[in-house]
Motif scaffolding. Structure first.
Motif, PDB file in Angstrom:
ATOM      1  N   ASP A   1      -7.072   7.793  -2.685  1.00  0.00           N
ATOM      2  CA  ASP A   1      -6.788   7.868  -4.113  1.00  0.00           C
ATOM      3  C   ASP A   1      -7.960   7.304  -4.908  1.00  0.00           C
ATOM      4  O   ASP A   1      -8.420   7.884  -5.895  1.00  0.00           O
TER       5      ASP A   1
ATOM      6  N   THR B   1      -4.664  10.655   5.545  1.00  0.00           N
ATOM      7  CA  THR B   1      -3.345  10.538   4.937  1.00  0.00           C
ATOM      8  C   THR B   1      -3.510  10.055   3.502  1.00  0.00           C
ATOM      9  O   THR B   1      -4.355   9.185   3.240  1.00  0.00           O
ATOM     10  N   TRP B   2      -2.738  10.600   2.572  1.00  0.00           N
ATOM     11  CA  TRP B   2      -2.850  10.173   1.186  1.00  0.00           C
ATOM     12  C   TRP B   2      -2.545   8.681   1.099  1.00  0.00           C
ATOM     13  O   TRP B   2      -1.455   8.235   1.433  1.00  0.00           O
ATOM     14  N   SER B   3      -3.545   7.935   0.706  1.00  0.00           N
ATOM     15  CA  SER B   3      -3.469   6.478   0.732  1.00  0.00           C
ATOM     16  C   SER B   3      -4.254   5.904  -0.430  1.00  0.00           C
ATOM     17  O   SER B   3      -4.923   6.634  -1.172  1.00  0.00           O
ATOM     18  N   GLY B   4      -4.188   4.595  -0.568  1.00  0.00           N
ATOM     19  CA  GLY B   4      -4.887   3.944  -1.669  1.00  0.00           C
ATOM     20  C   GLY B   4      -6.372   4.195  -1.649  1.00  0.00           C
ATOM     21  O   GLY B   4      -6.991   4.432  -2.694  1.00  0.00           O
TER      22      GLY B   4
ATOM     23  N   ASP C   1       1.159  12.911   4.658  1.00  0.00           N
ATOM     24  CA  ASP C   1       1.854  12.194   3.595  1.00  0.00           C
ATOM     25  C   ASP C   1       2.307  10.845   4.152  1.00  0.00           C
ATOM     26  O   ASP C   1       2.656  10.749   5.333  1.00  0.00           O
ATOM     27  N   PRO C   2       2.291   9.786   3.330  1.00  0.00           N
ATOM     28  CA  PRO C   2       2.726   8.487   3.834  1.00  0.00           C
ATOM     29  C   PRO C   2       4.086   8.507   4.520  1.00  0.00           C
ATOM     30  O   PRO C   2       4.292   7.818   5.523  1.00  0.00           O
TER      31      PRO C   2
ATOM     32  N   SER D   1      -6.250   4.132  14.127  1.00  0.00           N
ATOM     33  CA  SER D   1      -6.819   5.156  13.255  1.00  0.00           C
ATOM     34  C   SER D   1      -7.491   6.209  14.115  1.00  0.00           C
ATOM     35  O   SER D   1      -7.968   5.910  15.220  1.00  0.00           O
TER      36      SER D   1
ATOM     37  N   VAL E   1       0.333  -2.981   8.984  1.00  0.00           N
ATOM     38  CA  VAL E   1      -0.334  -1.931   8.199  1.00  0.00           C
ATOM     39  C   VAL E   1      -1.599  -2.454   7.516  1.00  0.00           C
ATOM     40  O   VAL E   1      -2.563  -1.705   7.325  1.00  0.00           O
TER      41      VAL E   1
ATOM     42  N   THR F   1       0.839  -1.197   0.000  1.00  0.00           N
ATOM     43  CA  THR F   1       0.000   0.000   0.000  1.00  0.00           C
ATOM     44  C   THR F   1       0.874   1.247   0.000  1.00  0.00           C
ATOM     45  O   THR F   1       2.085   1.171   0.235  1.00  0.00           O
ATOM     46  N   LEU F   2       0.280   2.399  -0.220  1.00  0.00           N
ATOM     47  CA  LEU F   2       1.065   3.632  -0.243  1.00  0.00           C
ATOM     48  C   LEU F   2       1.763   3.866   1.095  1.00  0.00           C
ATOM     49  O   LEU F   2       2.944   4.210   1.148  1.00  0.00           O
ATOM     50  N   ILE F   3       1.035   3.680   2.196  1.00  0.00           N
ATOM     51  CA  ILE F   3       1.636   3.894   3.509  1.00  0.00           C
ATOM     52  C   ILE F   3       2.609   2.773   3.843  1.00  0.00           C
ATOM     53  O   ILE F   3       3.711   3.007   4.350  1.00  0.00           O
TER      54      ILE F   3
END
Length: 260
Positions: free
Chosen positions: A188, A182-185, A213-214, A136, A87, A16-18
């Motif tokens: 997105d 947070t910018w994540s899948g 940001d990740p 979270s 994660v 994943t992005l993070i």
């Protein structure tokens, strides 16, 4: 950061992005990383990017046999396990309309997956090892139309406290991070890739006026694994730009309005 070089980390949800940001940050500090994920294409690409310091292992965290196989692969490849970062997450949530199947899937991945990965790694972790679970901000506030995800993440935070107590005698620290937006899948996906739009929507809910940001979440994860956090266990670190601390009045001043 102290205590990361020449160590070994497993990152579930590492494609994943993070998760990928966490893996990259570990490798940059000299840690070898196992990327554990169901996304084979993304996982293999990330492992290739990171080179000899990383490997990808196809892992479904809802499958105990897959978790055990990942742990075995890690030990064969690198000979040790020092850090586990959970994660991997499932966002299926229809709020009050969520059927039993959605509840079972959410808890199978978000909670049971983290617990079973920890149980599988624990016998191989020496004193000084560390675990970081992903909570979270959703775990501590009410959010309209969201039931399964917040409930499972609240359970992850309790798991973190319980595990920290029971593993303290073995010298294993267990903490959690709770990201804000947070910018994540998932962001997105639901925004159609429009990060500016996400920023506009999220701005009022974060003291810092933006999403995370990740890489910023990854920095917090590495801190909790590092020697700098050697006296920190059983805690939840909010990496949320002030989301949790910001009350329903947000940045408004209703008292001033009453006085005017």
């Amino acid at each position: 950061m102290q205590g990361l070089k020449d160590k070994v980390a497993i990152v579930s949800g590492g494609s994943t992005l993070i998760g990928a940001a966490v893996a990259r940050a570990f490798v940059a500090q000299g840690t070898r990383v196992v990327v554990a994920d169901i996304d084979q294409e993304g996982g293999r690409a990330l492992a290739a990017e990171l080179g000899e310091a990383a490997r990808f292992v196809t892992t479904d965290v809802a499958d105990d046999a897959a978790i055990e196989a990942c742990v075995d692969d890690t030990l064969k490849a690198f000979g040790r396990i020092d850090f586990l970062v959970n994660v991997a997450a499932l966002y299926a949530d229809q709020g009050p309309l969520s059927p039993r199947a959605d509840w079972e899937k959410a808890f199978a991945v978000n909670l049971f997956g983290a617990a079973m990965f920890l149980n599988a790694c624990r016998p191989h972790m020496a004193p000084g090892s560390a675990v970081v679970n992903f909570g979270s901000t959703s775990a501590s506030v009410a959010q309209a139309g969201r039931w399964t995800y917040p409930a499972s993440k609240a359970a992850v935070l309790q798991l973190t406290r319980s595990a920290a107590l029971d593993l303290a005698g073995a010298g294993i620290r267990v903490n959690a991070v709770s990201p804000g937006w947070t910018w994540s899948g998932i962001l997105d996906q639901i925004s159609g890739g429009d990060r500016d739009r996400v920023e506009r929507v999220a701005r009022p809910f974060h003291m810092l006026g933006r999403i995370g940001d990740p890489a910023e979440v990854a920095d917090a994860v590495l801190f909790l694994c590092s020697g700098h956090a050697r006296f920190i266990t059983g805690t939840n670190l909010a990496v949320d730009g002030g989301y949790t601390a910001l009350g329903p009045e947000q940045a408004l001043s209703p008292i001033t309005e009453l006085l005017s």
